[in-house]
Design a protein around this motif. Structure first.
Motif, mmCIF file in Angstrom:
data_model
loop_
_atom_site.group_PDB
_atom_site.id
_atom_site.type_symbol
_atom_site.label_atom_id
_atom_site.label_comp_id
_atom_site.label_asym_id
_atom_site.label_seq_id
_atom_site.Cartn_x
_atom_site.Cartn_y
_atom_site.Cartn_z
ATOM 1 N N MET A 93 0.831 -1.204 0.000
ATOM 2 C CA MET A 93 0.000 0.000 0.000
ATOM 3 C C MET A 93 0.863 1.250 0.000
ATOM 4 S SD MET A 93 -2.925 -1.305 2.686
ATOM 5 C CE MET A 93 -3.098 0.308 3.409
ATOM 6 N N ALA A 97 1.317 4.001 -3.034
ATOM 7 C CA ALA A 97 0.982 5.416 -2.857
ATOM 8 C C ALA A 97 2.185 6.293 -3.199
ATOM 9 C CB ALA A 97 0.532 5.674 -1.424
ATOM 10 N N LEU A 101 0.651 7.710 -6.704
ATOM 11 C CA LEU A 101 -0.377 8.684 -6.334
ATOM 12 C C LEU A 101 0.280 10.034 -6.032
ATOM 13 C CD1 LEU A 101 -2.560 6.458 -3.993
ATOM 14 C CD2 LEU A 101 -2.981 7.001 -6.389
ATOM 15 N N ALA A 173 -7.679 0.903 -16.861
ATOM 16 C CA ALA A 173 -8.563 0.559 -15.749
ATOM 17 C C ALA A 173 -9.359 1.774 -15.286
ATOM 18 C CB ALA A 173 -7.743 -0.011 -14.595
ATOM 19 N N ARG A 174 -8.682 2.944 -15.314
ATOM 20 C CA ARG A 174 -9.360 4.176 -14.886
ATOM 21 C C ARG A 174 -10.519 4.490 -15.838
ATOM 22 N NH1 ARG A 174 -9.160 6.613 -10.623
ATOM 23 N NH2 ARG A 174 -9.064 8.691 -11.517
ATOM 24 N N ALA A 178 -12.545 2.296 -12.795
ATOM 25 C CA ALA A 178 -11.981 1.798 -11.539
ATOM 26 C C ALA A 178 -11.532 2.972 -10.678
ATOM 27 C CB ALA A 178 -10.800 0.878 -11.826
ATOM 28 N N SER A 179 -11.715 2.838 -9.371
ATOM 29 C CA SER A 179 -11.225 3.861 -8.445
ATOM 30 C C SER A 179 -9.722 3.657 -8.267
ATOM 31 C CB SER A 179 -11.908 3.716 -7.093
ATOM 32 O OG SER A 179 -11.501 2.512 -6.485
ATOM 33 N N ARG A 180 -9.063 4.566 -7.556
ATOM 34 C CA ARG A 180 -7.625 4.427 -7.296
ATOM 35 C C ARG A 180 -7.358 3.146 -6.503
ATOM 36 N NH1 ARG A 180 -4.140 7.588 -10.302
ATOM 37 N NH2 ARG A 180 -5.384 9.383 -10.937
ATOM 38 N N VAL A 181 -8.201 2.897 -5.527
ATOM 39 C CA VAL A 181 -8.043 1.669 -4.733
ATOM 40 C C VAL A 181 -8.246 0.458 -5.634
ATOM 41 C CG1 VAL A 181 -8.884 0.358 -2.749
ATOM 42 C CG2 VAL A 181 -8.827 2.851 -2.654
ATOM 43 N N GLY A 182 -9.230 0.569 -6.539
ATOM 44 C CA GLY A 182 -9.486 -0.525 -7.466
ATOM 45 C C GLY A 182 -8.300 -0.804 -8.369
ATOM 46 N N PHE A 184 -5.185 -0.187 -7.713
ATOM 47 C CA PHE A 184 -4.163 -0.814 -6.868
ATOM 48 C C PHE A 184 -4.449 -2.303 -6.708
ATOM 49 C CE2 PHE A 184 -3.312 -2.198 -2.419
ATOM 50 C CZ PHE A 184 -1.933 -2.298 -2.514
ATOM 51 N N HIS A 186 -6.669 -4.364 -8.366
ATOM 52 C CA HIS A 186 -6.909 -5.227 -9.527
ATOM 53 C C HIS A 186 -5.816 -5.167 -10.583
ATOM 54 C CE1 HIS A 186 -10.908 -6.478 -8.291
ATOM 55 N NE2 HIS A 186 -11.100 -5.233 -7.901
ATOM 56 N N VAL A 187 -5.026 -4.088 -10.601
ATOM 57 C CA VAL A 187 -3.995 -3.970 -11.629
ATOM 58 C C VAL A 187 -2.592 -4.088 -11.031
ATOM 59 C CG1 VAL A 187 -3.041 -2.529 -13.468
ATOM 60 C CG2 VAL A 187 -5.502 -2.501 -13.001
ATOM 61 N N VAL B 9 -9.819 -5.589 -17.276
ATOM 62 C CA VAL B 9 -9.873 -5.188 -15.874
ATOM 63 C C VAL B 9 -11.329 -5.140 -15.448
ATOM 64 C CG1 VAL B 9 -9.291 -3.401 -14.233
ATOM 65 C CG2 VAL B 9 -7.793 -3.833 -16.171
ATOM 66 N N ALA B 11 -14.305 -3.828 -13.492
ATOM 67 C CA ALA B 11 -14.600 -2.579 -12.818
ATOM 68 C C ALA B 11 -15.001 -2.898 -11.386
ATOM 69 C CB ALA B 11 -15.733 -1.850 -13.526
ATOM 70 N N PRO B 12 -14.276 -2.346 -10.420
ATOM 71 C CA PRO B 12 -14.607 -2.680 -9.039
ATOM 72 C C PRO B 12 -15.880 -1.961 -8.586
ATOM 73 C CG PRO B 12 -12.606 -1.339 -9.218
ATOM 74 C CD PRO B 12 -13.215 -1.392 -10.571
ATOM 75 N N ARG B 18 -16.598 7.317 -3.135
ATOM 76 C CA ARG B 18 -16.797 7.738 -4.513
ATOM 77 C C ARG B 18 -18.092 8.526 -4.691
ATOM 78 N NH1 ARG B 18 -13.686 7.294 -8.922
ATOM 79 N NH2 ARG B 18 -15.352 6.340 -10.115
ATOM 80 N N GLU B 33 -9.099 12.385 -4.504
ATOM 81 C CA GLU B 33 -9.078 10.930 -4.299
ATOM 82 C C GLU B 33 -7.645 10.438 -4.120
ATOM 83 O OE1 GLU B 33 -10.676 8.566 -7.473
ATOM 84 O OE2 GLU B 33 -10.482 6.713 -6.336
ATOM 85 N N GLN B 34 -6.737 10.948 -4.961
ATOM 86 C CA GLN B 34 -5.341 10.530 -4.834
ATOM 87 C C GLN B 34 -4.784 10.876 -3.464
ATOM 88 O OE1 GLN B 34 -2.458 10.953 -7.863
ATOM 89 N NE2 GLN B 34 -3.953 11.434 -9.448
ATOM 90 N N VAL B 37 -6.545 8.574 -0.728
ATOM 91 C CA VAL B 37 -6.030 7.203 -0.807
ATOM 92 C C VAL B 37 -4.548 7.174 -0.466
ATOM 93 C CG1 VAL B 37 -5.671 5.225 -2.328
ATOM 94 C CG2 VAL B 37 -7.790 6.530 -2.484
ATOM 95 N N GLY B 38 -3.816 8.166 -0.993
ATOM 96 C CA GLY B 38 -2.372 8.231 -0.739
ATOM 97 C C GLY B 38 -2.055 8.258 0.746
ATOM 98 N N PHE B 41 -3.027 5.047 2.516
ATOM 99 C CA PHE B 41 -2.135 3.920 2.221
ATOM 100 C C PHE B 41 -0.788 4.035 2.937
ATOM 101 C CE2 PHE B 41 -3.553 1.663 -1.942
ATOM 102 C CZ PHE B 41 -4.806 1.435 -1.368
ATOM 103 N N VAL B 42 -0.311 5.272 3.076
ATOM 104 C CA VAL B 42 1.009 5.469 3.669
ATOM 105 C C VAL B 42 0.945 5.434 5.196
ATOM 106 C CG1 VAL B 42 2.819 7.203 3.989
ATOM 107 C CG2 VAL B 42 2.001 6.698 1.711
#
Lengths: 277, 318
Positions: A93, A97, A101, A173-174, A178-182, A184, A186-187, B9, B11-12, B18, B33-34, B37-38, B41-42
């Protein structure tokens, strides 16, 4: 094809050196196994006995009777695998990031994380022991697991890997929503499997083999990890070498299995950790 | 190379965040979002590093400035612990032994593992076999290695002495005597590490473009010349890395010494880390032990800087 005498001599010398080295490196393994299967009176026999005619598994039974080695093994398994799994998830993770990101302070955070690599373990050993004691974690799995997880090294390697993923894959994927988490999950994560496997082997071995921290943090008989168990068994059984060797065989069976089944990954992890450092 | 390989891929499922983000414009939404999430995650790793590595590092500095024992309140004493270090003959002796260990261990492992890497450079089945064998000690912990070698180094009828006697060589007390204990410990450490560093050096050698070596051979260079003038100079970055890691490892050697000799006999293998460990966890003198650990850290730091300098200056010359 004919070879000149000089070439034959060269090849012979090469083989001689290679074989002598092989004996030096493999010999102690052979001697350990051989001694673990012998009765006590043959341990220091002169000349040495390699394969005892009185070969038996008695020493192994004795080891398990005298010390809770199954417990030591369980502790080591639990600690090493938990640390490995949790560390891989968290490092993936964080590495992702830091690589893919954009967020304010990313560079600073990365430099901060990398600079912790300069801090050697022995310098933080004493404060860490005091901290763990303060938290009431001495002789618990918490003490063995939690402080072993954070490590800049794994974050660094996964970040390096994620930096190399082609942007196109993420973009595709985007676009698919797909979201950013997605992305991460799935890809990026599936692509990182080989790196994660090499790191997993590295983390597992490092934790299975670790000694100083478990010695300080959990030395109560039922909480010992296997290396501490071996050490205390050696201390308590003085010169019962046939039993000590049996205990050593027990302690290295898991790592030997890992070594021979995943040798490719281990070599990969050594190269990865070794090169471009 | 950027590939345009088609990927499938899934789609989740859309998360709750969201939905909330949906109200922002596209650009802002992605940046937010970045960032969210960033940081998320960190954060877990960052907290872990702060609590269990960075925090304790500062704690070590603070503890080293205090008189902190198992009983009684810690007292601030300024630099007194560091002054004591300079006057402590046991520290000086332990430092001397640590240096002796390091300057024996580092060149020994480097030379041996480089030799083995050169010996096994060519890819072949027999080389693969030998590599695996030399690499085997990696599968063993330092504790177990120490235990096995302690058994083989038995001063009476240990395997090593029996083998030496069988071929008519003099036997030794090994870990049993002040003269040979350090050597015994070094042998075990070298045995344990050589295969590991062989793999790293081997990878370095195999990264050297074959053309360079072929060109030199066409010019009439023999194997020795190829090694000294092509392989060794081009291997410099890898060598540098290996030497730095070896030095850092050597200065913190602990497991095998603890298991084999506990620093004995008569302090013959009592290194700095042994001393620090005993001060902290046998004598429960945390203040002084922390000061020693900080001093050792400072030494390693300076030594690493010197090594970096040395190799940098070498690069300019080359």
């Amino acid at each position: 094809m004919h070879k000149t005498p000089r070439q034959i001599l060269g090849i012979s010398v090469w083989y001689l050196i290679a074989i002598v080295l092989a004996i030096v490196f493999a010999g102690p393994f052979v001697w350990m196994v051989s001694s673990s299967l012998k009765p006590a009176n043959e341990i220091f026999a002169n000349p040495p006995i390699l394969i005892s005619p009185n070969f038996s598994m008695k020493n192994f039974e004795e080891v398990f009777r005298q010390a809770p080695f199954e417990r030591y093994m369980f502790n080591s398994f639990l600690v090493a695998s938990t640390v490995t799994v949790v560390a891989l998830i968290l490092h993936a993770m964080a590495g992702y990031a830091l690589a893919r990101l954009e967020f304010p302070g990313r560079r600073l955070i990365f430099i901060g994380i990398i600079s912790t690599l300069m801090i050697p373990f022995y310098t933080i050993l004493i404060p860490l022991a005091l901290l763990v004691k303060q938290l009431g974690w001495l002789n618990t799995y918490w003490a063995l697991i939690i402080p072993a997880i954070p490590h800049a090294f794994g974050i660094f390697w996964l970040r390096q890997f994620f930096l190399g993923i082609p942007q196109d894959l993420e973009d595709a994927a985007r676009i698919d929503g797909a979201s950013r988490v997605g992305v991460f999950y799935h890809v990026a994560l599936p692509l990182a499997r080989p790196v994660m496997a090499a790191l997993a082997v590295f983390f597992f071995l490092a934790n299975w083999d670790s000694f100083l921290w478990p010695l300080v943090a959990a030395n109560r008989a039922d909480m010992r990890m296997v290396q501490v168990g071996i050490q205390s068994f050696t201390g308590e059984h003085g010169n019962a070498w046939e039993q000590i060797m049996a205990a050593s065989v027990i302690a290295i069976i898991p790592t030997l299995l890992l070594f021979f089944s995943l040798q490719r990954f281990i070599v990969e992890s050594v190269k990865m950790t070794g090169l471009k450092g | 190379m950027a590939t345009t390989k088609p990927t499938t891929v899934e789609a989740p499922v859309r998360g709750g965040v969201r939905g909330w983000l949906g109200r922002l414009s596209g650009m802002d939404r992605d940046r937010l979002e970045q960032a969210v999430v960033g940081y998320a995650f960190v954060l877990p790793d960052l907290i872990g590093l702060l609590v269990f590595i960075v925090g304790p590092m500062f704690m070590a500095l603070i503890i080293s400035l205090s008189d902190w024992k198992l009983v009684g309140e810690p007292q601030f004493v300024g630099l007194r612990n560091y002054e004591t270090i300079f006057k402590d003959p046991k520290f000086g002796a332990a430092l001397g032994r640590t240096i002796l260990y390091t300057i024996s261990f580092v060149p020994a492992v480097y030379t041996l593992s480089l030799g083995m890497a050169v010996l096994l450079t060519r890819r072949s089945r027999s080389n693969n076999f030998f590599r695996t064998v030399y690499f085997m000690p990696v599968a063993m912990s330092l504790v177990v290695a120490g235990v096995i070698w302690r058994f083989m180094f038995d001063p009476g009828n240990g395997l090593i002495n029996e083998l030496l006697a069988a071929v008519g060589l003099p036997t030794s007390q090994w870990i049993g005597s002040v003269q040979s204990a350090m050597l015994s410990v070094i042998i075990v450490s070298v045995w344990k590490s050589a295969g590991y560093f062989m793999i790293i050096l081997l990878a370095g050698i195999q990264d050297i473009p074959g053309d360079y070596i072929e060109a030199a051979q066409i010019d009439g260079a023999n194997r020795r010349q190829v090694f000294w003038h092509i392989i060794l100079p081009l291997l410099k970055p890898t060598s540098f890395f290996v030497l730095v890691i070896l030095t850092i490892n050597a200065l913190q050697a602990f497991d095998q010494i603890y298991v084999m000799t506990r620093g004995g006999p008569a302090y013959a293998t009592y290194t700095l880390l042994m001393y620090t460990y005993e001060k902290a966890f046998r004598e429960w003198n945390f203040g002084y032990a922390a000061a020693m650990s900080v001093a050792l850290f400072a030494m390693i730091f300076v030594l690493t800087l010197i090594q970096v300098r040395y190799f940098r200056s070498g690069e300019v010359k080359a």
